[in-house]
Design a protein around this motif. Structure first.
Motif, PDB file in Angstrom:
ATOM      1  N   LEU A 124      30.326  51.390  30.201  1.00  0.00           N
ATOM      2  CA  LEU A 124      30.467  50.320  31.188  1.00  0.00           C
ATOM      3  C   LEU A 124      31.745  50.530  31.974  1.00  0.00           C
ATOM      4  O   LEU A 124      32.817  50.753  31.388  1.00  0.00           O
ATOM      5  N   ALA A 125      31.656  50.473  33.297  1.00  0.00           N
ATOM      6  CA  ALA A 125      32.823  50.585  34.174  1.00  0.00           C
ATOM      7  C   ALA A 125      32.949  49.297  34.966  1.00  0.00           C
ATOM      8  O   ALA A 125      31.984  48.878  35.618  1.00  0.00           O
ATOM      9  N   TRP A 126      34.117  48.676  34.910  1.00  0.00           N
ATOM     10  CA  TRP A 126      34.262  47.407  35.628  1.00  0.00           C
ATOM     11  C   TRP A 126      35.658  47.194  36.215  1.00  0.00           C
ATOM     12  O   TRP A 126      35.788  46.654  37.299  1.00  0.00           O
ATOM     13  N   CYS A 127      36.718  47.631  35.540  1.00  0.00           N
ATOM     14  CA  CYS A 127      38.055  47.241  35.994  1.00  0.00           C
ATOM     15  C   CYS A 127      38.717  48.330  36.825  1.00  0.00           C
ATOM     16  O   CYS A 127      38.405  49.518  36.704  1.00  0.00           O
ATOM     17  N   ARG A 132      43.697  43.976  34.984  1.00  0.00           N
ATOM     18  CA  ARG A 132      42.899  42.798  34.639  1.00  0.00           C
ATOM     19  C   ARG A 132      41.633  43.261  33.920  1.00  0.00           C
ATOM     20  O   ARG A 132      40.893  44.096  34.422  1.00  0.00           O
ATOM     21  N   TRP A 133      41.391  42.680  32.734  1.00  0.00           N
ATOM     22  CA  TRP A 133      40.261  43.120  31.920  1.00  0.00           C
ATOM     23  C   TRP A 133      39.045  42.224  32.059  1.00  0.00           C
ATOM     24  O   TRP A 133      38.040  42.453  31.410  1.00  0.00           O
ATOM     25  N   ASP A 134      39.117  41.191  32.883  1.00  0.00           N
ATOM     26  CA  ASP A 134      37.970  40.316  33.093  1.00  0.00           C
ATOM     27  C   ASP A 134      37.367  40.592  34.463  1.00  0.00           C
ATOM     28  O   ASP A 134      37.646  41.616  35.086  1.00  0.00           O
ATOM     29  N   ALA A 135      36.543  39.684  34.943  1.00  0.00           N
ATOM     30  CA  ALA A 135      35.873  39.893  36.230  1.00  0.00           C
ATOM     31  C   ALA A 135      36.853  40.002  37.391  1.00  0.00           C
ATOM     32  O   ALA A 135      36.520  40.572  38.436  1.00  0.00           O
ATOM     33  N   ASP A 136      38.071  39.460  37.237  1.00  0.00           N
ATOM     34  CA  ASP A 136      39.069  39.577  38.294  1.00  0.00           C
ATOM     35  C   ASP A 136      39.488  41.028  38.524  1.00  0.00           C
ATOM     36  O   ASP A 136      40.071  41.341  39.564  1.00  0.00           O
ATOM     37  N   GLY A 137      39.212  41.893  37.542  1.00  0.00           N
ATOM     38  CA  GLY A 137      39.553  43.303  37.694  1.00  0.00           C
ATOM     39  C   GLY A 137      38.515  44.103  38.455  1.00  0.00           C
ATOM     40  O   GLY A 137      38.718  45.286  38.725  1.00  0.00           O
ATOM     41  N   ARG A 172      31.225  43.884  43.314  1.00  0.00           N
ATOM     42  CA  ARG A 172      31.177  42.535  43.847  1.00  0.00           C
ATOM     43  C   ARG A 172      30.836  42.507  45.323  1.00  0.00           C
ATOM     44  O   ARG A 172      31.055  43.475  46.059  1.00  0.00           O
ATOM     45  N   THR A 173      30.299  41.382  45.739  1.00  0.00           N
ATOM     46  CA  THR A 173      30.056  41.146  47.157  1.00  0.00           C
ATOM     47  C   THR A 173      31.395  41.043  47.871  1.00  0.00           C
ATOM     48  O   THR A 173      32.303  40.359  47.376  1.00  0.00           O
ATOM     49  N   PRO A 174      31.599  41.728  48.986  1.00  0.00           N
ATOM     50  CA  PRO A 174      32.886  41.656  49.689  1.00  0.00           C
ATOM     51  C   PRO A 174      33.295  40.212  49.964  1.00  0.00           C
ATOM     52  O   PRO A 174      32.491  39.390  50.402  1.00  0.00           O
ATOM     53  N   GLY A 175      34.553  39.905  49.644  1.00  0.00           N
ATOM     54  CA  GLY A 175      35.073  38.566  49.869  1.00  0.00           C
ATOM     55  C   GLY A 175      34.938  37.624  48.697  1.00  0.00           C
ATOM     56  O   GLY A 175      35.518  36.536  48.710  1.00  0.00           O
ATOM     57  N   SER A 176      34.191  37.995  47.672  1.00  0.00           N
ATOM     58  CA  SER A 176      34.029  37.131  46.500  1.00  0.00           C
ATOM     59  C   SER A 176      35.218  37.282  45.560  1.00  0.00           C
ATOM     60  O   SER A 176      35.985  38.250  45.646  1.00  0.00           O
ATOM     61  N   ARG A 177      35.349  36.332  44.619  1.00  0.00           N
ATOM     62  CA  ARG A 177      36.470  36.357  43.677  1.00  0.00           C
ATOM     63  C   ARG A 177      36.002  35.962  42.286  1.00  0.00           C
ATOM     64  O   ARG A 177      35.005  35.247  42.130  1.00  0.00           O
ATOM     65  N   GLY A 178      36.745  36.424  41.288  1.00  0.00           N
ATOM     66  CA  GLY A 178      36.444  36.057  39.907  1.00  0.00           C
ATOM     67  C   GLY A 178      35.049  36.502  39.490  1.00  0.00           C
ATOM     68  O   GLY A 178      34.585  37.583  39.846  1.00  0.00           O
ATOM     69  N   GLY A 179      34.365  35.641  38.750  1.00  0.00           N
ATOM     70  CA  GLY A 179      33.022  35.966  38.298  1.00  0.00           C
ATOM     71  C   GLY A 179      31.955  35.769  39.346  1.00  0.00           C
ATOM     72  O   GLY A 179      30.809  36.219  39.174  1.00  0.00           O
ATOM     73  N   LEU A 234      28.617  39.774  32.301  1.00  0.00           N
ATOM     74  CA  LEU A 234      29.757  40.666  32.119  1.00  0.00           C
ATOM     75  C   LEU A 234      30.747  40.066  31.135  1.00  0.00           C
ATOM     76  O   LEU A 234      31.261  40.768  30.244  1.00  0.00           O
ATOM     77  N   ALA A 235      31.017  38.767  31.267  1.00  0.00           N
ATOM     78  CA  ALA A 235      31.956  38.101  30.361  1.00  0.00           C
ATOM     79  C   ALA A 235      31.472  38.161  28.918  1.00  0.00           C
ATOM     80  O   ALA A 235      32.261  38.440  27.994  1.00  0.00           O
TER      81      ALA A 235
END
Length: 385
Positions: A124-127, A132-137, A172-179, A234-235
């Motif tokens: 899994l690749a996300w950050c 940041r190890w959560d969706a903010d990353g 993520r969709t451009p402009g979105s934040r967090g989860g 993801l969380a």
């Protein structure tokens, strides 16, 4: 919660310990960590084809054994004791869990059986590099063009990312934040525009990679779940992986204690073994207390994880249990490894002794998926403090 292993769980735990003691000694670890891939294919085939560990918690409908997360954690604890060098954490605890949390029936049926039999290595690749190890990353963007998605951006700290055969990536969709606006995609590593490179790190027993996506085009069928709605999946995936990592830390904390005690029984000073000195006894007692408490935290979290997989526990409860286990196990492993170095004296820092391998794994694991202060902060936020 009153917890005790069932007879079957105890057998799995003991079998894992015996197998790893026979196949994953110091020489095997040092051979594997010196390779570019970070593991020996022969041992990986035995893990999958002989021990069936890759199939432990995957449902029987998808070619797995259909056991629980406690069984998985019991195996991870033993892997941590013996510093197993294999793409197990990446394939099973990250890749398989992401599919279980977000995949459709067709996607699960297509990929989980291959992960279960060891023929497909996933991760899994996300950050990104933000730490940041959560969706903010998640900073990689995904833009839909007709029947395709175009992905651009970079990932860091991807476990076995340079050798995995399937990447499950968050964008993520451009402009979105967090989860919000986060999607998960299945990405075969042969896709055009994907650049993978190994990252040299302090812990040579676990390989990490950087991945760069440049105008990577994926079909709509590669999307896991609904577009922009994978934040919760993801969380949960990361929480499940955190529990597994904490189990590995607990196993390492116990093993480095055993190694240190064995050494002090042999090391002579002033005509007697240093294990007889009160100061050494106090250090060993502190290490043992922490190691036992770490196991309690891990198996509590494993029970919550099992309930979450079967729909009995909410995501917030799983996240809190995972953070509790990770916070305590991170500090315990690093404390025990550092104390073991002191008990070994000068030789503990030398290449010939294995103490430094556990010390490096303890430090690297402490940071990966969030350190103790970060997880305590998450618990405090969840409690409204």
């Amino acid at each position: 919660m009153e917890f005790a292993f069932t007879e079957e769980q105890q057998m799995i735990r003991e079998t894992a310990a015996q197998f790893l003691a026979d196949t994953c000694d110091s020489a095997a670890v040092r051979r594997a960590m010196a390779t570019d891939t970070g593991f020996e294919p022969e041992l990986w085939q035995r893990i999958a084809g002989e021990m069936y560990w890759t199939a432990i918690h995957i449902p029987e409908a998808y070619g797995g054994l259909g056991l629980g997360y406690v069984e998985l954690v019991a195996v991870m604890e033993q892997m941590g004791r013996y510093l197993l060098c294999a793409p197990y954490f990446s394939s099973v605890c990250l890749g398989a869990n992401a599919l279980l949390m977000a995949g459709s029936e067709e996607q699960k049926a297509g990929y989980l059986p291959r992960i279960a039999d060891g023929s497909l290595r996933a991760t899994l690749a996300w950050c990104d590099a933000s730490g940041r190890w959560d969706a903010d990353g998640v900073s990689v963007t995904a833009v839909r063009h007709g029947d395709e998605y175009v992905l651009d951006g970079s990932y860091r700290y991807v476990v076995d990312g340079h050798t995995a055969e399937l990447l499950i990536v968050a964008a993520r969709t451009p402009g979105s934040r967090g989860g919000d606006g986060v999607s998960l995609f299945l990405m075969p590593t042969g896709c055009a525009g994907v650049t993978r490179s190994w990252l040299p790190t302090m812990d040579q027993t676990r390989k990490l990679a950087a991945i760069r996506l440049e105008n990577v085009r994926l079909p709509a069928s590669a999307l896991l779940g609904a577009e922009g709605a994978a934040g919760e999946a993801l969380a949960k995936t990361l929480a499940l992986a955190t529990v597994a990592l904490a189990a590995e830390q607990a196993g390492g904390a116990q093993q480095i204690l055993d190694i240190a005690v064995a050494y002090t029984k042999e090391r002579q000073q002033f005509g007697r073994a240093i294990a007889s000195f009160q100061a050494i006894k106090h250090k060993a007692a502190d290490m043992m207390l922490k190691a036992e408490a770490a196991k309690s935290a891990v198996y509590y979290a494993a029970c919550v994880a099992q309930e979450a997989l079967t729909g009995g526990a909410q995501g917030a409860e799983l996240a809190a249990a995972a953070s509790l286990a990770k916070a305590y196990c991170s500090e315990t492993y690093f404390f025990n490894a550092g104390t073991a170095l002191q008990m070994h004296g000068g030789v503990g820092f030398t290449w010939e002794y294995d103490v430094h391998l556990y010390f490096k794994r303890a430090r690297a694991s402490e940071s990966f998926l969030g350190d103790a202060p970060e997880h305590r902060e998450r618990i405090a936020v969840e409690l409204g403090l």
